[in-house]
Design a protein around this motif. Structure first.
Motif, PDB file in Angstrom:
ATOM      1  N   ASP A   1       0.829  -1.201   0.000  1.00 14.06           N
ATOM      2  CA  ASP A   1       0.000   0.000   0.000  1.00 14.06           C
ATOM      3  C   ASP A   1       0.868   1.257   0.000  1.00 14.06           C
ATOM      4  N   ARG A   2       0.235   2.405  -0.171  1.00 13.30           N
ATOM      5  CA  ARG A   2       0.974   3.669  -0.277  1.00 13.30           C
ATOM      6  C   ARG A   2       1.820   3.929   0.966  1.00 13.30           C
TER       7      ARG A   2
ATOM      8  N   ARG B   1      -0.767  10.419  -1.827  1.00 12.84           N
ATOM      9  CA  ARG B   1      -1.021  10.211  -3.254  1.00 12.84           C
ATOM     10  C   ARG B   1       0.164  10.581  -4.132  1.00 12.84           C
TER      11      ARG B   1
ATOM     12  N   ASP C   1       1.120   7.685  -6.093  1.00  8.60           N
ATOM     13  CA  ASP C   1       0.394   7.452  -7.338  1.00  8.60           C
ATOM     14  C   ASP C   1       1.024   8.225  -8.496  1.00  8.60           C
TER      15      ASP C   1
ATOM     16  N   ILE D   1       4.176   6.381  -9.522  1.00 11.97           N
ATOM     17  CA  ILE D   1       3.810   5.144 -10.212  1.00 11.97           C
ATOM     18  C   ILE D   1       3.374   5.453 -11.646  1.00 11.97           C
ATOM     19  N   GLN D   2       2.583   6.501 -11.804  1.00 18.51           N
ATOM     20  CA  GLN D   2       2.131   6.884 -13.148  1.00 18.51           C
ATOM     21  C   GLN D   2       3.315   7.196 -14.054  1.00 18.51           C
TER      22      GLN D   2
ATOM     23  N   ARG E   1       5.177   3.974 -14.989  1.00 19.25           N
ATOM     24  CA  ARG E   1       4.438   3.207 -15.999  1.00 19.25           C
ATOM     25  C   ARG E   1       4.654   3.768 -17.400  1.00 19.25           C
TER      26      ARG E   1
ATOM     27  N   GLN F   1       0.835  -3.399 -11.262  1.00 21.25           N
ATOM     28  CA  GLN F   1      -0.613  -3.539 -11.325  1.00 21.25           C
ATOM     29  C   GLN F   1      -1.259  -2.904 -10.101  1.00 21.25           C
ATOM     30  N   THR F   2      -2.399  -2.269 -10.327  1.00 21.37           N
ATOM     31  CA  THR F   2      -3.156  -1.664  -9.235  1.00 21.37           C
ATOM     32  C   THR F   2      -4.091  -2.706  -8.621  1.00 21.37           C
TER      33      THR F   2
ATOM     34  N   PHE G   1      -7.096  -2.498  -6.424  1.00 29.05           N
ATOM     35  CA  PHE G   1      -7.982  -1.439  -5.979  1.00 29.05           C
ATOM     36  C   PHE G   1      -8.330  -1.574  -4.501  1.00 29.05           C
TER      37      PHE G   1
ATOM     38  N   GLY H   1      -3.513  -1.243  -2.925  1.00 35.89           N
ATOM     39  CA  GLY H   1      -2.182  -0.733  -3.232  1.00 35.89           C
ATOM     40  C   GLY H   1      -1.703  -1.170  -4.603  1.00 35.89           C
ATOM     41  N   TYR H   2      -0.434  -1.549  -4.680  1.00 37.35           N
ATOM     42  CA  TYR H   2       0.183  -1.930  -5.944  1.00 37.35           C
ATOM     43  C   TYR H   2       0.888  -3.274  -5.798  1.00 37.35           C
TER      44      TYR H   2
END
Length: 232
Positions: free
Chosen positions: A178-179, A196, A199, A202-203, A206, A220-221, A223, A226-227
């Protein structure tokens, strides 16, 4: 003795920082403008960390941070702590996106700032320790010792933070992180801003490593949790 460059135009703030770090046995060089900072960076040799004010008389910390990261002078991976009176989420994210490793809002506690500096210096020393492992996945290779990433054999340019997040997740394939766990590991408890920001990083990762960032193969997320890095 670690050397820290403090770039701050407020003399009172500079004195507070110099006093706080001097008590930790850290050598401090100070600059009151972007021009002075540039001269020190080019003429005084490498620094172990930079503390950089957002607002400067001749430039801003965002532009200077970008220049440091793109300088090719050996300072690309040196930790940068941004100082600012701006405490909104957007400003924090902008500071981190341009290459800052940490973000401290004014007014700040000198003891807290010194603690963050110590933590970043410890991690910098630990990153210098030799690591021989190379992580290999289908179409992706992560060389931990040289801190390099290759996608389909081509080098991928990642920021310091992006590499650390990618290496952290890739070292735990199939494990959901998780974050908060990512923040604790990467920032070592030194970041108290908006979770965040993970996030955002991570974006960016990617877009650099994924063949199709909208349908990620590697990161992969999960939901609500986390990741997770692929097990393939």
């Amino acid at each position: 003795m670690p050397r820290v460059l403090v770039v701050e135009d407020d003399a009172a703030v500079r004195r507070v920082v110099e006093y706080a770090l001097g008590g930790e046995g850290i050598e401090v060089e100070a600059a009151s403008s972007g021009r002075e900072a540039t001269e020190l960076l080019e003429g005084e040799g490498p620094f172990d960390l930079v503390i950089l004010d957002w607002m400067l008389p001749d430039t801003d910390g965002i532009a200077l941070c970008r220049r440091i990261r793109a300088s090719g002078s050996g300072m690309e991976n040196v930790p940068i702590i941004m100082l600012s009176v701006r405490d909104d989420e957007t400003s924090i994210v902008v500071g981190l996106e341009v290459g800052a490793d940490d973000y401290v809002t004014k007014p700040f506690s000198p003891r807290e700032l010194a603690s963050r500096v110590r933590a970043h210096l410890r991690r910098r020393r630990s990153r210098a320790a030799p690591q021989s492992e190379t992580l290999k996945f289908d179409g992706l290779e992560i060389d931990l010792s040289r801190r390099r990433v290759f996608r389909e054999g081509e080098p991928v340019r990642l920021t310091n933070r992006e590499f650390e997040i990618l290496a952290f997740l890739a070292s735990r394939p199939g494990e959901v992180c998780d974050r908060e766990r990512i923040l604790r590991h990467i920032w070592g408890g030194c970041f108290y801003g908006e979770p965040r920001v993970v996030d955002v990083h991570i974006q960016h990762i990617r877009h650099k490593i994924e063949p199709d960032p909208e349908n990620p193969r590697y990161i992969q997320t999960v939901f609500g949790a986390g990741y997770r890095f692929t097990e393939e």
